[in-house]
Design an enzyme around this catalytic site. Sequence first.
Site, short mmCIF file in Angstrom:
data_model
loop_
_atom_site.label_atom_id
_atom_site.label_comp_id
_atom_site.label_asym_id
_atom_site.label_seq_id
_atom_site.Cartn_x
_atom_site.Cartn_y
_atom_site.Cartn_z
N TRP A 130 0.86 -1.20 0.00
CA TRP A 130 0.00 0.00 0.00
C TRP A 130 0.89 1.25 0.00
CZ3 TRP A 130 -1.71 2.72 4.90
CH2 TRP A 130 -2.63 3.74 4.62
N ASP A 211 -0.68 -5.87 9.09
CA ASP A 211 -1.63 -4.78 8.87
C ASP A 211 -2.92 -5.42 8.38
OD1 ASP A 211 -3.00 -2.50 8.29
OD2 ASP A 211 -1.72 -1.85 6.64
N LYS A 246 -12.99 0.38 6.95
CA LYS A 246 -13.73 -0.28 5.87
C LYS A 246 -14.83 -1.16 6.42
CE LYS A 246 -9.78 0.96 3.97
NZ LYS A 246 -9.46 1.94 2.98
C1 LMR Z 1 -6.73 2.96 -0.19
O1 LMR Z 1 -5.75 2.21 -0.28
O2 LMR Z 1 -7.29 3.44 -1.19
C2 LMR Z 1 -7.31 3.28 1.16
O3 LMR Z 1 -6.63 2.58 2.14
C3 LMR Z 1 -7.38 4.75 1.43
C4 LMR Z 1 -6.04 5.38 1.70
O4 LMR Z 1 -5.92 6.03 2.75
O5 LMR Z 1 -5.12 5.26 0.89
#
Ligand code: LMR
Length: 396
Positions: A130, A211, A246
């Site tokens: 991420w 996570d 979420k």
């Molecule tokens: C995402 O990956 O789109 C979500 O977790 C929102 C974010 O804060 O990036």
Amino acid sequence: MFENLPQLPADPILGLMDAFRNDSNPNKIDLGVGVYKTEQGATPVLESVKLAERDILELEQTKLYIGPAGAAEFGTAIQSLLLGENHPALADHRVSTLQTPGGCGALRVAAELVKKASPDAVIWVSDPTWGNHIPLLGDTGLQIKTYPYYDVANHGVNFDAMLETLAQAKAGDLVLLHGCCHNPSGADLSQQQWQAVTQLASEKGFTPFIDIAYQGFGTGIEDDAYGVRLMAEQLPELLIASSCSKNFGIYRERVGSVIVIAKNAEQARANGSQLARIVRGIYSMPPSHGAAVVAHILNNDNLRQHWLGELDSMRQRIFQLRGQLLAQLNKKDASSDFSFITQQSGMFSFLDISPAQVQRLRDEFSIYMTGDSRINVAGVNSHNIDYLSSAIVSVL
Ligand code: LMR
């Protein structure tokens, strides 16, 4: 003072919200930020949340400070949701849990604890991971390294390469794993693979850092916690950052938790005191409302069942959308294989198209996704699926 600070580009994920809002094309499609959407493209407040908020409005007696660790009833409820009611780590008092402002707050507070305990620690993150993991963890000054994870050719986890690289992780290092619904790829570890990583952690002495931001969106609320529960039982130490954004649809209220499993109860108490001190030195204490709502839902049988039903509907809808999108793509282009979309879980999949093709979808069709071709499957609906699949096929 500030003249050396240049203007920075928009955030690669959050910046999509503004770009989408400013696009006047009536056919525009938002597959960007990972939020659940209904068939009408809305992200409404869950009914269970509304009901809990009504109760809280009636019942709340004070706005006194809640302290750095947050509300005890939230901590107890959330650790049971993640670990299961009778987990041995809970019975042995090896767990410290703190309420945090969102999963991001949890990740950062956990990283600050690592920095105090082991300033030279390396955090190994999946390639890719991420987008916000690297700033959240790396801004503490801890070193970040990557391990291979997603294999574009097979649209799945390259587990052999992952294990081979993680064999280099040492005692004192952390390995960041996604508890379920890997963001951005949607490709998850199987139960056997979780067991193998647990075994490797035990042999090499590294500490897993899980996570988990999508519990309930993969295969179900219990199954999605498989890796968390296994590691908490079999390893002496574990870090967990969890988010309620979420699964409770409570994004803007900022509700998360950091859970640290220690090798014994005495160390768990010490860890709790360190976490509280870290929080006191950053934001002093978390906001109350969102976590009070989550605790009220989890501690009330009717509301809990109501919420679990709503979560299940969200999960099933995304699962069905995956099948519908695959069927449309197959209909329009029989020569390309998108079957991986139905094998992945959670909100995200990569389309595995190039950045130039992503840009064409945005410029020519007003279809928004992150530059790595991650789509939020929940943004698909019966009104846009035909336009979307035709557009994807036309840029291949
Ligand atoms: C995402 O990956 O789109 C979500 O977790 C929102 C974010 O804060 O990036």
